[in-house]
Design a protein around this motif. Structure first.
Motif, PDB file in Angstrom:
ATOM      1  N   THR A 181      23.247  70.451  81.596  1.00 28.94           N
ATOM      2  CA  THR A 181      23.380  68.995  81.718  1.00 28.94           C
ATOM      3  C   THR A 181      22.803  68.509  83.047  1.00 28.94           C
ATOM      4  OG1 THR A 181      25.596  69.243  82.643  1.00 28.94           O
ATOM      5  CG2 THR A 181      25.416  68.920  80.245  1.00 28.94           C
ATOM      6  N   SER A 182      22.797  69.375  84.062  1.00 33.50           N
ATOM      7  CA  SER A 182      22.177  69.034  85.344  1.00 33.50           C
ATOM      8  C   SER A 182      21.783  70.318  86.052  1.00 33.50           C
ATOM      9  CB  SER A 182      23.123  68.209  86.226  1.00 33.50           C
ATOM     10  OG  SER A 182      24.227  68.997  86.628  1.00 33.50           O
ATOM     11  N   VAL A 183      20.795  70.187  86.961  1.00 33.97           N
ATOM     12  CA  VAL A 183      20.321  71.348  87.714  1.00 33.97           C
ATOM     13  C   VAL A 183      20.008  70.904  89.138  1.00 33.97           C
ATOM     14  CG1 VAL A 183      18.556  73.134  87.938  1.00 33.97           C
ATOM     15  CG2 VAL A 183      19.321  72.432  85.658  1.00 33.97           C
ATOM     16  N   LYS A 184      20.517  71.652  90.101  1.00 36.89           N
ATOM     17  CA  LYS A 184      20.092  71.530  91.483  1.00 36.89           C
ATOM     18  C   LYS A 184      19.306  72.784  91.829  1.00 36.89           C
ATOM     19  CE  LYS A 184      24.040  68.805  93.156  1.00 36.89           C
ATOM     20  NZ  LYS A 184      25.171  68.773  94.126  1.00 36.89           N
ATOM     21  N   TYR A 185      18.176  72.596  92.559  1.00 34.76           N
ATOM     22  CA  TYR A 185      17.421  73.787  92.947  1.00 34.76           C
ATOM     23  C   TYR A 185      16.890  73.635  94.361  1.00 34.76           C
ATOM     24  CZ  TYR A 185      13.041  71.222  92.098  1.00 34.76           C
ATOM     25  OH  TYR A 185      12.020  70.317  92.147  1.00 34.76           O
ATOM     26  N   TRP A 186      16.737  74.796  94.998  1.00 31.69           N
ATOM     27  CA  TRP A 186      16.104  74.898  96.309  1.00 31.69           C
ATOM     28  C   TRP A 186      14.993  75.937  96.175  1.00 31.69           C
ATOM     29  CZ3 TRP A 186      21.144  74.367  95.234  1.00 31.69           C
ATOM     30  CH2 TRP A 186      21.871  73.354  95.883  1.00 31.69           C
ATOM     31  N   ALA A 187      13.768  75.531  96.431  1.00 35.53           N
ATOM     32  CA  ALA A 187      12.627  76.445  96.300  1.00 35.53           C
ATOM     33  C   ALA A 187      11.952  76.575  97.659  1.00 35.53           C
ATOM     34  CB  ALA A 187      11.634  75.931  95.264  1.00 35.53           C
ATOM     35  N   PHE A 188      11.669  77.816  98.083  1.00 39.26           N
ATOM     36  CA  PHE A 188      11.081  78.089  99.391  1.00 39.26           C
ATOM     37  C   PHE A 188       9.767  78.856  99.221  1.00 39.26           C
ATOM     38  CE2 PHE A 188      15.652  77.821  99.735  1.00 39.26           C
ATOM     39  CZ  PHE A 188      15.845  76.957 100.799  1.00 39.26           C
ATOM     40  N   GLU A 189       8.770  78.462 100.028  1.00 40.95           N
ATOM     41  CA  GLU A 189       7.461  79.115  99.953  1.00 40.95           C
ATOM     42  C   GLU A 189       7.550  80.556 100.439  1.00 40.95           C
ATOM     43  OE1 GLU A 189       2.811  78.162 101.164  1.00 40.95           O
ATOM     44  OE2 GLU A 189       4.444  77.185 102.261  1.00 40.95           O
TER      45      GLU A 189
END
Length: 354
Positions: free
Chosen positions: A346-354
């Motif tokens: 229903t919802s998504v939080k994401y943290w993406a790092f190079e």
């Protein structure tokens, strides 16, 4: 005794004339001498055909040359203004040392100058105009001849419209002053062009009546603030290359809806390929709320997702349960996707790092 100098006989009324044979003989001799002189003068006055060549003319002159003595002749050939003599004496235009033009078949009168020991041609007309200087069909006279005909073309009013940077050769000849040379060119007023991501072209074939200004590129970005390998333009310069080695990262809190959305969850447009990703997903199972957390790191080929219930209609919010799930990750340049089995989100939080 001079030519025609007779011995006069004096007659007296009533007296016998004193005529002697000597006087009669002398007067007859003078008459014969006078006849010869008159014949020579008449001969010199006739237009005789010139002998010799075009530039070395020979004439028969029956009298003694004295200053001002005239002689007439008809030219037998054109001298083309080359140095010319008559009976070995030079021929000039009046009071000059310039040779006149002689034309075959034309009659000329010359006179002898004792001071220069030369002949001068009698001036019949003066001027240095030539046929090309006189309108075609019009007659004129000059130093060389009379009754000449002009050859200058009559162009009247000649008009010409020129193309850009064109030229027009004005024809030789007479123009009546009503012709004109003109141009009809599209004009462009002053304009300013701001930097753009597309090509801007100032069209050819037009007259720029005002200044065309290309605005300067602005911006405060410098190479150390732009990732290495990427180009940019700012007040620092055009098409510069970034030198920054700082790692980039991205975060988002995505609401998908009140009902689960089928996996996988996909993100695009990151601008870099992530090496580490953290996700916190929410899902609903039998009206209970669950959270799924997982981590992806480059080099870890399998990570574990944790399914945790944090809200329960049946057991209450304080009742929790945990379950380990093997997630599925797909990571590429600027994108990744994530799924945890068949659970929707229903919802998504994401943290993406190079």
């Amino acid at each position: 005794m001079a030519l025609g100098d007779y011995i006069k006989t004096i007659y007296v009324n009533g007296a016998a004339p004193g005529i002697s044979a000597e006087r009669l003989n002398r007067n007859e001799d003078k008459t014969a001498e006078l006849d010869t002189a008159v014949a020579a003068h008449i001969s010199d006055s006739i237009y005789q055909a010139a002998g010799g060549t075009a530039t070395a003319i020979t004439l028969t002159i029956g009298e003694t040359l004295v200053n001002g003595f005239p002689i007439t002749f008809i030219a037998s050939a054109n001298n083309n203004a080359a140095a010319t003599t008559i009976n070995s004496k030079p021929l000039y235009k009046p009071n000059t040392t310039i040779t006149p033009v002689l034309i075959a078949g034309k009659a000329y009168t010359v006179w002898y100058s004792s001071s220069g020991n030369c002949f001068f041609i009698k001036a019949s007309a003066e001027g240095d105009v030539v046929a090309a200087n006189v309108l075609a069909g019009k007659t004129f006279s000059n130093d060389n001849d009379t009754g000449l005909t002009g050859t200058m073309p009559n162009n009247g009013a000649v008009s010409k419209s020129l193309p850009i940077n064109g030229s027009y050769t004005i024809p030789e000849g007479y123009h009546n002053g009503s012709g004109k040379v003109s141009q009809s060119i599209t004009s462009k007023a002053a304009a300013t062009y701001n930097p753009s991501t597309s090509t801007q072209t100032i069209a050819a074939g037009q007259y720029l009546s005002g200044a065309q200004t290309i605005a300067a590129v602005t911006g405060t970005t410098t190479a150390d603030k732009v990732d290495s390998g990427y180009t940019f333009s700012s007040a620092s310069g055009i098409n510069l290359t970034g030198t920054s080695t700082k790692k980039r990262w991205a975060y988002a809190d995505v609401w998908l809806g009140s009902h689960n959305v089928a996996p996988p969850f996909t993100v695009t447009g990151l601008g870099f390929k992530p090496s580490t990703i953290l996700v916190l997903c929410e899902t609903t199972i039998n009206s209970d709320a669950y959270q799924i957390t997982s981590e992806y790191s480059t080099g870890i080929y399998q990570s574990v997702a944790t399914l945790a219930r944090y809200k329960s209609v049946t057991y209450g919010d304080s009742y929790t349960s945990y379950q380990a799930i093997i997630p599925t990750w797909s990571v590429g340049a600027g994108t990744f996707s994530f799924s945890a089995g068949s659970y929707g989100f229903t919802s998504v939080k994401y943290w993406a790092f190079e």
